[in-house]
Design a protein around this motif. Structure first.
Motif, PDB file in Angstrom:
ATOM      1  N   THR A 121       0.815  -1.345   0.041  1.00  0.00           N
ATOM      2  CA  THR A 121      -0.054   0.071   0.047  1.00  0.00           C
ATOM      3  C   THR A 121       0.814   1.216  -0.064  1.00  0.00           C
ATOM      4  N   ASN A 155     -11.023  -8.587   0.817  1.00  0.00           N
ATOM      5  CA  ASN A 155     -11.789  -7.391   1.390  1.00  0.00           C
ATOM      6  C   ASN A 155     -11.542  -5.945   1.021  1.00  0.00           C
ATOM      7  N   VAL A 170     -11.728  -1.976  -0.676  1.00  0.00           N
ATOM      8  CA  VAL A 170     -12.758  -1.009  -0.141  1.00  0.00           C
ATOM      9  C   VAL A 170     -13.935  -1.000  -0.751  1.00  0.00           C
ATOM     10  N   GLY A 195      -2.506  -9.784   3.398  1.00  0.00           N
ATOM     11  CA  GLY A 195      -3.086  -8.597   3.417  1.00  0.00           C
ATOM     12  C   GLY A 195      -2.425  -7.483   2.612  1.00  0.00           C
ATOM     13  N   ASN A 196      -1.166  -7.102   2.804  1.00  0.00           N
ATOM     14  CA  ASN A 196      -0.500  -6.024   1.993  1.00  0.00           C
ATOM     15  C   ASN A 196       0.963  -6.328   1.959  1.00  0.00           C
ATOM     16  N   ARG A 221      -6.394  -0.234   0.736  1.00  0.00           N
ATOM     17  CA  ARG A 221      -6.473  -1.372   1.198  1.00  0.00           C
ATOM     18  C   ARG A 221      -5.684  -2.130  -0.012  1.00  0.00           C
ATOM     19  N   ASN A 222      -5.084  -3.428   0.457  1.00  0.00           N
ATOM     20  CA  ASN A 222      -4.280  -4.372  -0.367  1.00  0.00           C
ATOM     21  C   ASN A 222      -3.192  -3.585  -1.132  1.00  0.00           C
ATOM     22  N   GLU A 276      -7.390  -1.616  -6.730  1.00  0.00           N
ATOM     23  CA  GLU A 276      -8.146  -2.998  -6.672  1.00  0.00           C
ATOM     24  C   GLU A 276      -9.071  -3.055  -7.535  1.00  0.00           C
TER      25      GLU A 276
END
Length: 542
Positions: free
Chosen positions: A68, A171, A173, A215-216, A335-336, A340
């Motif tokens: 991110t 998951n 945004v 996650g990231n 996120r991520n 996305e």
């Protein structure tokens, strides 16, 4: 990975490599998305010695590992910090042209989007090369072999158990759901895998594929291909080492010279030198070695070793606009990989391949001009941008030498939006992005449209020229093919020079449809296969 563990990271042992042999079997110049692949695959044969040389430093830093944070790498010590020459096509601006200068290259600092490219891309490459091993079916086999796909099952197109962990953002945004519905409303269908059947037809919209885990955490080509091999005695990795010269004996590449931490070295390659320095530095090093257009070389008093007029020509980049931005009602942190959502569509239904590729930037995103012209919100979580982009630009540029100093940046004439067709396509792309962003489906995430608003005609074109820049996908400056402007043949050998191949995005005859990291990895895999076959190597899988 937690913030505490990120802050505790220390440079890996690759920085400690001080044993530099006078000769290696293979020297790979540049540890980017292709260079890491080539070095790893060649080193799988324990009977050959491989040297991988990278100008940048370690990739074990928070801004690389946390996907991110990728924008924080732009303009940092991990970026070559190139910029385009001023051009009237972008209102005299000099757009930055970021390029990775770190172990892993672009794969360590980019937006972590895994876009495979369209079927028509690879079939065109195969036609240009005169080699069916570059066609879509062949490339599909490489993707199946190297991927560990975590998304919807598709045995025909997706692989399981490969080196590269590829997934869809977990998951994402909430805005992404609104964008999908907004795109469907204007005729762009949602697809459950943007790299599947959609890339054999008219495109679609959906979640970008990402090489991210936990996650990231970024899955770079350095982390995937090189780190597991750092303990091998037959692979030496030198960081902070800048190539200054390709050594030629007659018309054969026999080694390289480089500077590392202020000290000069000359190392021989008993078998081959592989240039994987990217679409800006690769043509620069060829020209400095006397390989390029005769008139360009003579203009710098460089002795002509091989006249190849295509060196540095055919520069292509997906054109990305820092525009179409909306302020959030409620701030939403990225996120991520912070990108996305993507869609591929046609600006004209008669086109064979999608030519538009906008991407979601989960932050306010403006150019140096548009950021001042519009009231751009402050803070990464304050706004979102659906950034218009061209997947198949007609504009062509070139890379030229500024001087014979190997440390001098070359002159890059990007020529963004230099054709009427590109401007027409970009206007349509902006219209589509605005339709989606201003749709009822995105209303819960939209306080106001920040830019561009309902501009028309010359005003819209002027906004586009002020907002247009790079997608960070510089390519095509040493293209593969069989015509007079080709630099390498289908086996990636430089025409007229023995012992020298190129394996990076510069060999693309035409830029791929989508982000270029994945096709560049394929180029690395193909190069390794070709070299292994040429020298009878016996790879031993890790």
């Amino acid at each position: 990975m937690t913030t505490a563990s990120l802050s505790a990271l220390r440079p890996d042992r690759e920085l400690l490599e001080e044993t530099i042999r006078p000769a290696y079997d293979f020297i790979v110049c540049g540890a980017g998305s292709a260079g890491c692949v080539v070095a790893r695959r060649l080193a799988e044969d324990p009977n050959v010695n491989v040297l991988l040389i990278e100008a940048g430093g370690s990739d074990r830093v928070p801004a690389v590992i946390d996907s991110t944070l990728w924008m924080s790498n732009i303009g940092s010590e991990r970026d070559w910090c190139f910029s385009a020459e001023p051009s009237p096509t972008v209102n005299g601006r000099t757009p930055p042209l970021p390029m990775g200068k770190v172990l892993g290259g672009g794969s360590s600092i980019n937006g972590s989007v895994w876009a495979r490219g369209h079927k028509n891309d690879f079939d065109f490459w195969a036609e240009e090369a005169g080699d069916p091993a570059w066609n879509y079916e062949s490339v599909l086999g490489i993707y199946r072999r190297i991927e560990d796909w975590k998304g919807p099952a598709d045995p025909k197109r997706r692989g399981k158990g490969g080196l590269l962990s590829i997934l869809q953002p977990e998951n994402p945004v909430p805005l992404v759901g609104g964008l999908i519905k907004g795109a469907e409303a204007i005729g762009i269908p949602y697809v459950d895998d943007i790299n599947g059947a959609a890339m054999e037809g008219d495109g679609g919209c959906g979640l970008a594929n990402v090489p991210v885990q936990d996650g990231n955490q970024r899955v770079s080509m350095a982390a995937t291909y090189i780190h597991p091999f750092l303990g091998r005695p037959n692979l030496h990795v030198l960081l902070c080492s800048q190539i200054t010269r390709i050594v030629l004996e007659g018309k054969r590449a026999t080694g390289v010279e480089f500077v590392r931490l202020g000290k000069r070295y000359a190392v021989s390659a008993d078998k081959e030198v592989v240039l994987s320095m990217g679409a800006i530095n690769t043509p620069k090093m060829l020209m400095l070695a006397g390989i390029g257009d005769e008139s360009e070389l003579k203009g710098h008093s460089i002795e002509v070793v091989q006249h190849l007029p295509g060196v540095g020509r055919n520069f292509q980049d997906h054109i990305l606009m820092a525009g179409c931005c909306w302020e959030y009602i409620t701030p939403e942190p990225p996120r991520n990989n912070a990108a996305e959502f993507v869609f591929y569509a046609k600006s004209d239904s008669s086109l064979k391949t999608p030519d538009l590729m906008p991407v979601l930037e989960e932050t306010p995103f403006g150019s140096e001009v548009t950021s001042k012209q519009f009231d751009l919100p402050v803070g990464a979580a304050s706004a979102w941008t659906l950034a218009p982009g061209l997947a198949r630009p007609d504009s062509r540029g070139e890379v030229r030498l500024a001087s014979t100093d190997p440390f001098a940046k070359p002159r890059i004439f990007a020529n963004f939006l230099s054709t009427d067709s590109d401007m027409k396509a970009m206007v349509r792309c902006v219209e589509m992005c605005r339709e989606i962003g201003n749709s009822a489906f995105c209303a819960p995430y939209r306080k106001r449209e920040v830019m561009p608003g309902n501009l028309k005609g010359v005003d819209m074109e002027n906004f586009i020229r002020n907002a247009a820049g790079t997608y960070f996908h510089e390519s095509c400056t040493a293209k593969m093919g069989r015509d007079a402007m080709s630099v390498v043949d289908g086996s990636l050998k430089v025409y007229g020079i023995d012992g020298l191949r190129i394996a990076d995005a510069s060999i693309m005859p035409a830029i791929s449809t989508g982000n270029t990291m994945a096709p560049t990895v394929v180029i690395g895999e193909r190069a390794a296969e070709i070299i292994q076959a040429a020298h009878g190597l016996s790879p031993v899988a890790a």
